[in-house]
Design a protein around this motif. Structure first.
Motif, short mmCIF file in Angstrom:
data_model
loop_
_atom_site.label_atom_id
_atom_site.label_comp_id
_atom_site.label_asym_id
_atom_site.label_seq_id
_atom_site.Cartn_x
_atom_site.Cartn_y
_atom_site.Cartn_z
N GLU A 1 41.15 42.62 37.34
CA GLU A 1 40.64 43.80 36.63
C GLU A 1 41.64 44.95 36.72
OE1 GLU A 1 38.70 41.96 38.75
OE2 GLU A 1 37.89 40.98 36.95
N TYR A 2 42.12 45.16 37.96
CA TYR A 2 43.04 46.27 38.13
C TYR A 2 44.34 46.02 37.36
CZ TYR A 2 45.90 49.90 40.10
OH TYR A 2 46.73 50.99 40.23
N ARG B 1 44.77 44.27 34.71
CA ARG B 1 44.54 44.45 33.27
C ARG B 1 44.51 45.93 32.89
NH1 ARG B 1 40.13 39.59 33.11
NH2 ARG B 1 41.72 37.99 33.48
N GLU B 2 43.94 46.73 33.78
CA GLU B 2 43.94 48.19 33.51
C GLU B 2 45.37 48.71 33.45
OE1 GLU B 2 41.60 50.50 36.30
OE2 GLU B 2 39.93 49.10 36.01
N VAL C 1 46.94 47.57 30.19
CA VAL C 1 46.42 48.38 29.07
C VAL C 1 47.13 49.72 29.03
CG1 VAL C 1 44.42 49.66 28.20
CG2 VAL C 1 44.16 47.26 28.90
N SER C 2 47.30 50.34 30.21
CA SER C 2 47.92 51.66 30.23
C SER C 2 49.38 51.62 29.77
CB SER C 2 47.82 52.28 31.62
OG SER C 2 48.75 51.65 32.49
N GLU D 1 48.97 50.84 25.59
CA GLU D 1 48.00 51.60 24.80
C GLU D 1 48.63 52.33 23.61
OE1 GLU D 1 44.01 53.78 26.51
OE2 GLU D 1 45.87 53.78 27.68
N LYS E 1 41.98 50.80 21.35
CA LYS E 1 41.92 50.45 22.76
C LYS E 1 41.40 49.02 22.93
CE LYS E 1 41.21 51.85 27.31
NZ LYS E 1 40.72 52.77 28.31
N GLU F 1 42.82 45.92 25.10
CA GLU F 1 42.00 45.23 26.11
C GLU F 1 41.91 43.73 25.83
OE1 GLU F 1 38.54 47.68 25.99
OE2 GLU F 1 39.29 49.00 27.59
N SER G 1 43.19 40.87 28.36
CA SER G 1 42.26 39.86 28.90
C SER G 1 42.98 38.53 29.15
CB SER G 1 41.08 39.65 27.95
OG SER G 1 41.50 38.93 26.81
#
Ligand code: BG6
Length: 490
Positions: free
Chosen positions: A52-53, A55-56, A59-60, A63, A69, A73, A77
């Motif tokens: 999860e982290y 992927r965040e 994304v950042s 983006e 967004k 995401e 994934s």
């Protein structure tokens, strides 16, 4: 379809290169349809991160490039994180299990790209463990992408290569030189071999000298720790500069395929004249920037930079004169220079042609006409310029130099795929044209080692050029004593 199926395993998944270059490049490939449903990425590094982290973070990093967004995401994934100690064998088993699972889940057909984006100290051991712990599949392709530096001299490069070659074949190894991903570096071959006007004159009968400049305005920034063990010769000449020289000097390949092209580059690099120590002193100049004030801003000298020894002898500037000892290039000097904290950022090649044998014209001031020069602007300006002589408007037959110039617009260059994006796609396609073959690396180190060895015998009075200049004055004399001068000046 253009979709490529593959699993990427990125060693150094939390690092600067991955964040700045790899994730955005993968994203562009995704947006352009080269990556779609059937891809997955495993990021590995020492840190303990959750999927999860991770992927965040991904994304950042992408983006800005995403339409929405959700799109970013959806892309993220496909990313998985596995903390990893490169020396711990068990970790490779965990990695293998995850890789096999993702292969199933995304139907990747066993295609794997192992990307080593971390300290070169670990390249050998990682390659070895990938093989021994059976991360290599038998169904698809398995390719190893390696970042620079590839060794710090010939001997260490040879050891590294031997280590890697015990796990991967030469044609599975993709050594990155990001200059080879640049649009205008790739354009060298197009312009040479696509134009009879150019190719027929591309030899010592018509060319007086060649000049290659890779100028940077930035200093070492936060990379002092690495740079102080490297210097400009290893950091830029061994790879980028000599790769450009190889592309300029090579014979035309019979077809534009990786094998044929790389064989020609290898031959060109093998023909580089290897200098004796005395010849190094005559033909090479080194420099280090001192502190100075440019436009009211005080810039640190190299030795005052973070993580740099106070009495460092590391060079931040190199200029040199090279010869390719073969029939085409006999007697044609190739001048190269590169450095940090120079006046301007710019990579440029200038080909100076010989003067016409019998001059009928002079300039307005009765000077002889300047030579024809073909300039290739690599970056940030991208384009060409050809300097010719033409009649000056008005009475009489005075002449003046004119330029036929074609510069790519900001719009055109903005839509250029990034070097890394192109290189990753090449690798997915199994096209090694824009990656360096071991034999190229070996010849380049053999050439560079001679210079390094001569330099290491003497101590220099550093600093010897102020920030914001074009390097030490000796780099001007290098050409002047041959009756030439640098064409590019900011
Ligand atoms: C890298 C060097 O290979 O190339 C850096 O390690 C240098 O020191 C960089 O700044 C220059 O690349 P570019 O693409 O900005 O010209």
């Amino acid at each position: 379809t253009k979709e490529k199926k593959a699993l990427f395993i990125i060693f150094g998944g939390t690092g600067d290169l991955a964040n700045r270059k790899l994730y955005p490049s993968l994203y562009r490939l995704y947006k352009n349809g080269y990556l779609n449903e059937h891809f997955a990425v495993i990021g590995t590094a020492r840190r303990e991160w959750s999927d999860e982290y991770y992927r965040e973070v991904v994304v950042s990093k992408v983006e800005d490039l995403a339409d929405t967004k959700e799109q970013a995401e959806e892309f993220a994934s496909h990313f998985y994180y596995q903390s990893h100690n490169v020396k711990d064998l068990e970790h490779y088993t965990t990695l293998k299990n995850l890789a096999d699972r993702l292969d199933d889940k995304y139907q990747l057909e066993g295609n794997r790209m192992f990307y080593l984006a971390m300290s070169p100290n670990f390249f050998g051991i990682i390659a070895e463990n990938i093989k021994e712990q059976q991360l290599i599949t038998s169904t698809g392709f398995n390719r190893l992408i390696i970042e620079k530096p590839f060794g710090h001299d010939y001997q260490s490069a040879l050891e590294l290569n031997t280590h890697i070659r015990s796990s991967f074949e030469e044609d599975q190894i993709y050594r990155i030189d990001h200059y080879l991903g640049k649009e205008m570096v790739q354009n060298i071959s197009t312009v040479r071999f696509g134009n009879q006007l150019i190719e027929s004159m591309w030899n010592n009968q018509y060319i007086n000298n060649i000049q290659v400049t890779l100028s940077e305005s930035l200093g070492v920034e936060e990379r002092g720790g690495y740079y102080d063990t490297s210097g400009a010769l290893r950091d830029m000449v061994q790879n980028h500069v000599l790769q450009i020289v190889a592309l300029l000097a090579m014979e035309p390949p019979s077809i534009m395929h990786d094998n044929e092209i790389r064989q020609e580059k290898i031959k060109a690099l093998r023909a580089l004249r290897l200098y004796s120590k005395d010849e190094v002193r005559l033909n090479f100049v080194r420099g280090q920037y001192g502190h100075s004030t440019v436009n009211g801003e005080t810039l640190l000298g190299y030795c005052e930079e973070q993580n740099v020894a106070e009495d460092s002898q590391t060079e931040t500037f190199v200029a040199g004169k090279l010869f390719i000892d073969n029939v085409r290039w006999s007697g044609v000097p190739i001048y190269i220079r590169t450095g940090k904290r120079l006046a301007e950022k710019g990579t440029q090649i200038d080909i100076e042609f010989k003067n016409i044998p019998h001059q009928l014209f002079q300039t307005e001031n009765d000077e002889p006409l300047p030579p024809n020069v073909l300039s290739i602007f690599i970056s940030p300006t991208e384009g060409f310029s050809l300097q010719l002589n033409a009649k000056k408007i008005g009475p009489g037959v005075k002449a003046e130099p004119i330029k036929l110039t074609s510069i790519r617009s900001a719009e055109e260059t903005a839509n250029n795929p990034e070097a890394y994006e192109k290189l990753i796609l090449d690798c997915l396609n199994g096209d090694a044209t824009n990656f360096t073959h071991w034999d190229e690396v070996a010849s380049s180190w053999e050439f560079v080692d001679r210079i390094r060895e001569a330099w290491d015998e003497t101590t220099m009075e550093f600093p010897n050029y102020p920030s914001g200049s074009m390097g030490p004055i000796e780099s001007m004399y290098l050409l002047k004593k041959d009756g030439f001068q640098w064409h590019w000046s900011p």
